[in-house]
Design a protein around this motif. Structure first.
Motif, PDB file in Angstrom:
ATOM      1  N   GLY A  36      -9.088  11.011  -3.784  1.00  0.00           N
ATOM      2  CA  GLY A  36      -9.855  11.596  -2.779  1.00  0.00           C
ATOM      3  C   GLY A  36      -9.967  10.656  -1.556  1.00  0.00           C
ATOM      4  N   ALA A  37      -8.758  10.180  -1.110  1.00  0.00           N
ATOM      5  CA  ALA A  37      -8.577   9.153  -0.047  1.00  0.00           C
ATOM      6  C   ALA A  37      -7.723   9.924   0.806  1.00  0.00           C
ATOM      7  CB  ALA A  37      -8.414   7.918  -0.478  1.00  0.00           C
ATOM      8  N   SER A  38      -7.969   9.521   2.156  1.00  0.00           N
ATOM      9  CA  SER A  38      -6.951  10.128   3.277  1.00  0.00           C
ATOM     10  C   SER A  38      -6.990   9.065   4.502  1.00  0.00           C
ATOM     11  CB  SER A  38      -7.382  11.632   3.874  1.00  0.00           C
ATOM     12  OG  SER A  38      -6.396  11.973   4.587  1.00  0.00           O
ATOM     13  N   LEU A  62       0.969  -1.192  -0.115  1.00  0.00           N
ATOM     14  CA  LEU A  62       0.155   0.070  -0.111  1.00  0.00           C
ATOM     15  C   LEU A  62       0.922   1.128   0.035  1.00  0.00           C
ATOM     16  CD1 LEU A  62      -2.633   1.421   0.134  1.00  0.00           C
ATOM     17  CD2 LEU A  62      -2.364   1.144   2.839  1.00  0.00           C
ATOM     18  N   VAL A  63       0.634   1.931  -0.930  1.00  0.00           N
ATOM     19  CA  VAL A  63       1.406   3.394  -1.234  1.00  0.00           C
ATOM     20  C   VAL A  63       0.782   4.182  -0.697  1.00  0.00           C
ATOM     21  CG1 VAL A  63       2.705   4.831  -2.659  1.00  0.00           C
ATOM     22  CG2 VAL A  63       2.836   2.221  -3.015  1.00  0.00           C
ATOM     23  N   VAL A  64       0.912   5.382   0.376  1.00  0.00           N
ATOM     24  CA  VAL A  64      -0.080   6.307   0.693  1.00  0.00           C
ATOM     25  C   VAL A  64       0.668   7.679   0.270  1.00  0.00           C
ATOM     26  CG1 VAL A  64      -0.881   7.383   2.746  1.00  0.00           C
ATOM     27  CG2 VAL A  64      -0.853   5.140   2.722  1.00  0.00           C
ATOM     28  N   GLY A  65       0.072   8.174  -0.785  1.00  0.00           N
ATOM     29  CA  GLY A  65       0.597   9.490  -1.323  1.00  0.00           C
ATOM     30  C   GLY A  65       0.808   9.250  -2.649  1.00  0.00           C
ATOM     31  N   GLY A  66       0.312  10.146  -3.618  1.00  0.00           N
ATOM     32  CA  GLY A  66       0.284  10.077  -4.916  1.00  0.00           C
ATOM     33  C   GLY A  66       1.161  11.151  -5.716  1.00  0.00           C
ATOM     34  N   GLY A  67       1.966  11.788  -4.974  1.00  0.00           N
ATOM     35  CA  GLY A  67       2.984  12.691  -5.581  1.00  0.00           C
ATOM     36  C   GLY A  67       3.985  12.049  -6.362  1.00  0.00           C
ATOM     37  N   VAL A  68       5.156  12.782  -6.589  1.00  0.00           N
ATOM     38  CA  VAL A  68       6.139  12.127  -7.560  1.00  0.00           C
ATOM     39  C   VAL A  68       6.722  10.849  -6.728  1.00  0.00           C
ATOM     40  CG1 VAL A  68       6.665  14.168  -8.767  1.00  0.00           C
ATOM     41  CG2 VAL A  68       8.041  13.967  -6.546  1.00  0.00           C
ATOM     42  N   THR A  69       6.869  10.948  -5.280  1.00  0.00           N
ATOM     43  CA  THR A  69       7.448  10.043  -4.725  1.00  0.00           C
ATOM     44  C   THR A  69       6.544   8.621  -4.899  1.00  0.00           C
ATOM     45  OG1 THR A  69       8.459  11.457  -3.140  1.00  0.00           O
ATOM     46  CG2 THR A  69       8.342   9.272  -2.229  1.00  0.00           C
ATOM     47  N   VAL A  99      -9.213   4.423   5.950  1.00  0.00           N
ATOM     48  CA  VAL A  99      -9.009   5.433   4.762  1.00  0.00           C
ATOM     49  C   VAL A  99     -10.340   6.231   4.638  1.00  0.00           C
ATOM     50  CG1 VAL A  99      -8.417   5.858   2.382  1.00  0.00           C
ATOM     51  CG2 VAL A  99      -7.153   4.104   3.667  1.00  0.00           C
ATOM     52  N   ALA A 100     -10.461   7.312   4.660  1.00  0.00           N
ATOM     53  CA  ALA A 100     -11.845   8.260   4.504  1.00  0.00           C
ATOM     54  C   ALA A 100     -11.800   8.505   3.075  1.00  0.00           C
ATOM     55  CB  ALA A 100     -11.438   9.788   5.417  1.00  0.00           C
ATOM     56  N   VAL A 101     -13.128   8.055   2.416  1.00  0.00           N
ATOM     57  CA  VAL A 101     -13.318   8.421   1.220  1.00  0.00           C
ATOM     58  C   VAL A 101     -14.937   8.692   1.205  1.00  0.00           C
ATOM     59  CG1 VAL A 101     -11.607   6.786   0.198  1.00  0.00           C
ATOM     60  CG2 VAL A 101     -14.119   5.905   0.802  1.00  0.00           C
ATOM     61  N   LYS A 102     -15.291   9.297  -0.141  1.00  0.00           N
ATOM     62  CA  LYS A 102     -16.538   9.345  -0.248  1.00  0.00           C
ATOM     63  C   LYS A 102     -17.385   8.230   0.224  1.00  0.00           C
ATOM     64  CE  LYS A 102     -19.820  11.033  -3.812  1.00  0.00           C
ATOM     65  NZ  LYS A 102     -20.238  12.256  -3.060  1.00  0.00           N
ATOM     66  N   GLY A 103     -18.433   8.601   0.906  1.00  0.00           N
ATOM     67  CA  GLY A 103     -19.080   7.417   1.561  1.00  0.00           C
ATOM     68  C   GLY A 103     -18.846   6.797   2.955  1.00  0.00           C
ATOM     69  N   GLY A 104     -17.597   7.109   3.331  1.00  0.00           N
ATOM     70  CA  GLY A 104     -17.346   6.770   4.840  1.00  0.00           C
ATOM     71  C   GLY A 104     -15.920   6.232   4.812  1.00  0.00           C
ATOM     72  N   ILE A 105     -15.819   5.342   5.693  1.00  0.00           N
ATOM     73  CA  ILE A 105     -14.583   4.755   6.074  1.00  0.00           C
ATOM     74  C   ILE A 105     -14.101   3.257   5.452  1.00  0.00           C
ATOM     75  CG2 ILE A 105     -12.832   4.244   7.833  1.00  0.00           C
ATOM     76  CD1 ILE A 105     -13.432   6.874   7.949  1.00  0.00           C
ATOM     77  N   ARG A 106     -13.214   3.210   4.614  1.00  0.00           N
ATOM     78  CA  ARG A 106     -12.989   1.948   4.139  1.00  0.00           C
ATOM     79  C   ARG A 106     -11.308   1.388   4.875  1.00  0.00           C
ATOM     80  NH1 ARG A 106     -17.183   2.714   2.654  1.00  0.00           N
ATOM     81  NH2 ARG A 106     -17.823   2.751   0.736  1.00  0.00           N
ATOM     82  N   HIS A 107     -11.165   0.247   4.794  1.00  0.00           N
ATOM     83  CA  HIS A 107     -10.178  -0.436   5.585  1.00  0.00           C
ATOM     84  C   HIS A 107      -9.162  -1.236   4.394  1.00  0.00           C
ATOM     85  CE1 HIS A 107     -12.118   0.277   9.451  1.00  0.00           C
ATOM     86  NE2 HIS A 107     -13.059  -0.220   9.038  1.00  0.00           N
ATOM     87  N   GLU A 167      -4.363   8.793  -2.787  1.00  0.00           N
ATOM     88  CA  GLU A 167      -4.133  10.042  -2.875  1.00  0.00           C
ATOM     89  C   GLU A 167      -5.097  10.879  -2.409  1.00  0.00           C
ATOM     90  OE1 GLU A 167      -2.599  13.750  -3.437  1.00  0.00           O
ATOM     91  OE2 GLU A 167      -1.372  12.135  -3.167  1.00  0.00           O
ATOM     92  N   LEU A 168      -4.992  11.855  -1.757  1.00  0.00           N
ATOM     93  CA  LEU A 168      -6.179  12.856  -1.193  1.00  0.00           C
ATOM     94  C   LEU A 168      -6.512  13.637  -2.301  1.00  0.00           C
ATOM     95  CD1 LEU A 168      -7.754  14.139   0.815  1.00  0.00           C
ATOM     96  CD2 LEU A 168      -5.796  15.602   1.642  1.00  0.00           C
ATOM     97  N   LYS A 169      -5.967  14.184  -3.004  1.00  0.00           N
ATOM     98  CA  LYS A 169      -6.167  14.961  -4.386  1.00  0.00           C
ATOM     99  C   LYS A 169      -6.915  14.382  -5.345  1.00  0.00           C
ATOM    100  CE  LYS A 169      -2.173  18.221  -3.625  1.00  0.00           C
ATOM    101  NZ  LYS A 169      -1.595  17.307  -2.785  1.00  0.00           N
ATOM    102  N   PRO A 170      -7.546  14.837  -6.289  1.00  0.00           N
ATOM    103  CA  PRO A 170      -8.443  14.068  -7.493  1.00  0.00           C
ATOM    104  C   PRO A 170      -7.453  13.843  -8.716  1.00  0.00           C
ATOM    105  CG  PRO A 170      -8.705  16.364  -7.471  1.00  0.00           C
ATOM    106  CD  PRO A 170      -8.216  16.189  -6.288  1.00  0.00           C
TER     107      PRO A 170
END
Length: 448
Positions: free
Chosen positions: A118-120, A9-16, A136-144, A35-38
């Motif tokens: 859109g996930a944090s 699982l990679v958290v963060g969708g920037g260049v890294t 992970v918080a996403v549209k619609g609630g918390i996912r695991h 990634e939090l951004k769209p």
């Protein structure tokens, strides 16, 4: 009950994160990136240069996925290669931000990475140093999501800190952090005229197959000749304000000069306030440029979609990259790549940038240990939140080093997942051999 599971699982969708997820998937790991951004691509989507592939002495030390991205962007028309500059760096690597975003999306799709936008991450579950899952918080609630290994490419060490990692935020003595900025994107400009007016040294010049003349693609300057206007209209907090320009086009240019001080990028209210202030500041700057600086008179102006954060948390790793490591160009037995962009510090109180060169041959190694948080077993940190002093972070936070760290982290996490190994116990020689097979440059490795 976990709704998603994967190897890595990679958290963060920037260049890294893009480099990490691509590398992990290429290693055969079932990979999810959140990634939090769209969109993916991070700060490179604003059009900032991919600093820095080549040392001050002209030797390229950044290859692998980082170089693959440049090669593919050149074919797309979104890059012009590594262009000699001869100022505070040997060369620059400008890219088109929107094309970088497109290519990042393509890379992940090609390798079969599952991308969740859109996930944090809002929480972690741990068991004696092992992360057993994240919420992970996403549209619609918390996912695991449950993974065998985790890569924290969040920029703020969100996952590692949530799992219990110790960290330093900002300067160790004062707690102050470098200012946040927002790139101003300008269209319909005459870049040759801008460079002739404001550049303080010879601009980096490049050619394009679709344009008849060489174009200035990178230069820096100051607004000193307009100090009276700047002071009267309170456009910047100081006089003789420095400004950096980059582009791959003859009639579109990115301006990096805004700054808001006293911002904590890990505090949503603070960062939101900065975004509001920067958007307004960018508008004032654009009006100033249009009314006063030749080359901008016919331009129209767009602020970047988000504020760029230079500095927040840095983990306490198994090793901390020191000031001396940078100033002496130190090499490590457990290297996973090299950094050659100089230390770039934007003063927390004024926003003014100061550059400090790397010693020895112009590059220092990234030790694997600096990416491993103390007391955690199945996570690796990559990007600007690795274990480093505030001074060293001025070099490691830049995008070329982040691409290098991302690829190394992706390979390491995939190997650990396959071998059921804890990240601190991963066989470094196997990791290094795999990286070198993929074209990552590790320098002349030392034995300590």
């Amino acid at each position: 009950m976990y709704e998603y599971d994967c190897d890595v699982l990679v958290v963060g969708g920037g260049v890294t994160g893009v480099a990490a997820a691509t590398a992990a998937a290429r290693s055969g790991a079932k990979t999810i990136l959140i990634e939090l951004k769209p969109f993916v691509g991070g700060n490179a989507t604003t059009g900032l240069c991919l600093h820095n592939y080549i040392t001050k002495f002209g030797r390229q030390v950044v290859f692998g996925i980082a170089q693959e991205i440049v090669d593919r962007l050149i074919k797309m028309g979104g890059a012009v290669g590594h262009i000699p500059y001869g100022s505070f760096v040997h060369s620059v690597t400008p890219v088109d931000g929107e094309m970088f975003r497109i290519l990042s999306t393509q890379l992940l799709a090609e390798e079969g990475v599952t991308v969740l936008l859109g996930a944090s991450v809002v929480g972690t579950e741990t068991d004696e140093g092992n992360i057993t899952g994240v919420q992970v918080a996403v549209k619609g609630g918390i996912r695991h999501i449950k993974a065998k290994t985790y890569i924290d490419a969040s920029g703020d060490a969100d996952v590692a800190v949530s799992a219990g990692a110790n960290y330093t935020k900002g300067d160790r003595k004062t707690g102050k952090m470098q200012p946040v900025s927002m790139v101003l994107r300008c269209f319909g400009t005459n870049n040759k005229e801008i460079a002739e007016t404001i550049a303080v040294s010879t601009p980096a010049m490049a050619t394009r197959s679709d344009y008849p003349e060489p174009i200035p693609v990178y230069f820096n300057g100051t607004f000193s000749q307009w100090n009276d206007i700047i002071r009267e209209n309170q456009i910047f907090p100081n006089e003789d304000h420095k400004v950096f320009f980059n582009t791959v086009w003859p009639n579109h240019i990115n301006v990096n000069t805004s700054a808001v001080i006293g911002i904590d990028g890990t505090d949503p209210l603070s960062l939101s306030r900065a975004t509001v202030e920067l958007t307004n500041q960018i508008h004032r700057i654009s009006q100033f440029l249009k009314e006063n600086v030749p080359g901008f008179q016919n331009g129209y102006f767009v602020p970047s979609a988000f504020a760029g954060v230079r500095e927040t948390r840095r983990i306490e790793g198994l090793y901390e990259i020191s000031d001396e490591d940078v100033t002496t160009g130190r090499k490590f037995e457990d290297t996973v790549g090299q950094v050659c962009f100089p230390v770039d510090i934007h003063d927390p109180d004024t926003g003014q940038a100061t550059v400090y060169q790397i010693g020895d041959d112009g590059a220092f190694d990234i030790p694997y240990r600096a990416m491993i948080p103390k007391n955690l077993e199945n996570i690796i940190v990559a990007g600007r939140c690795i274990s480093a002093t505030s001074f060293a972070h001025g070099a490691t936070r830049n995008m070329a080093p982040c691409l290098v760290m991302g690829e190394s982290a992706g390979v390491a996490a995939a190997l650990a997942a396959k071998q059921n190994s804890a990240m601190p116990d991963l066989d470094i020689k196997t990791l290094q051999a795999t990286l070198e097979e993929r074209g990552v440059y590790l320098g002349n490795r030392v034995t300590q």
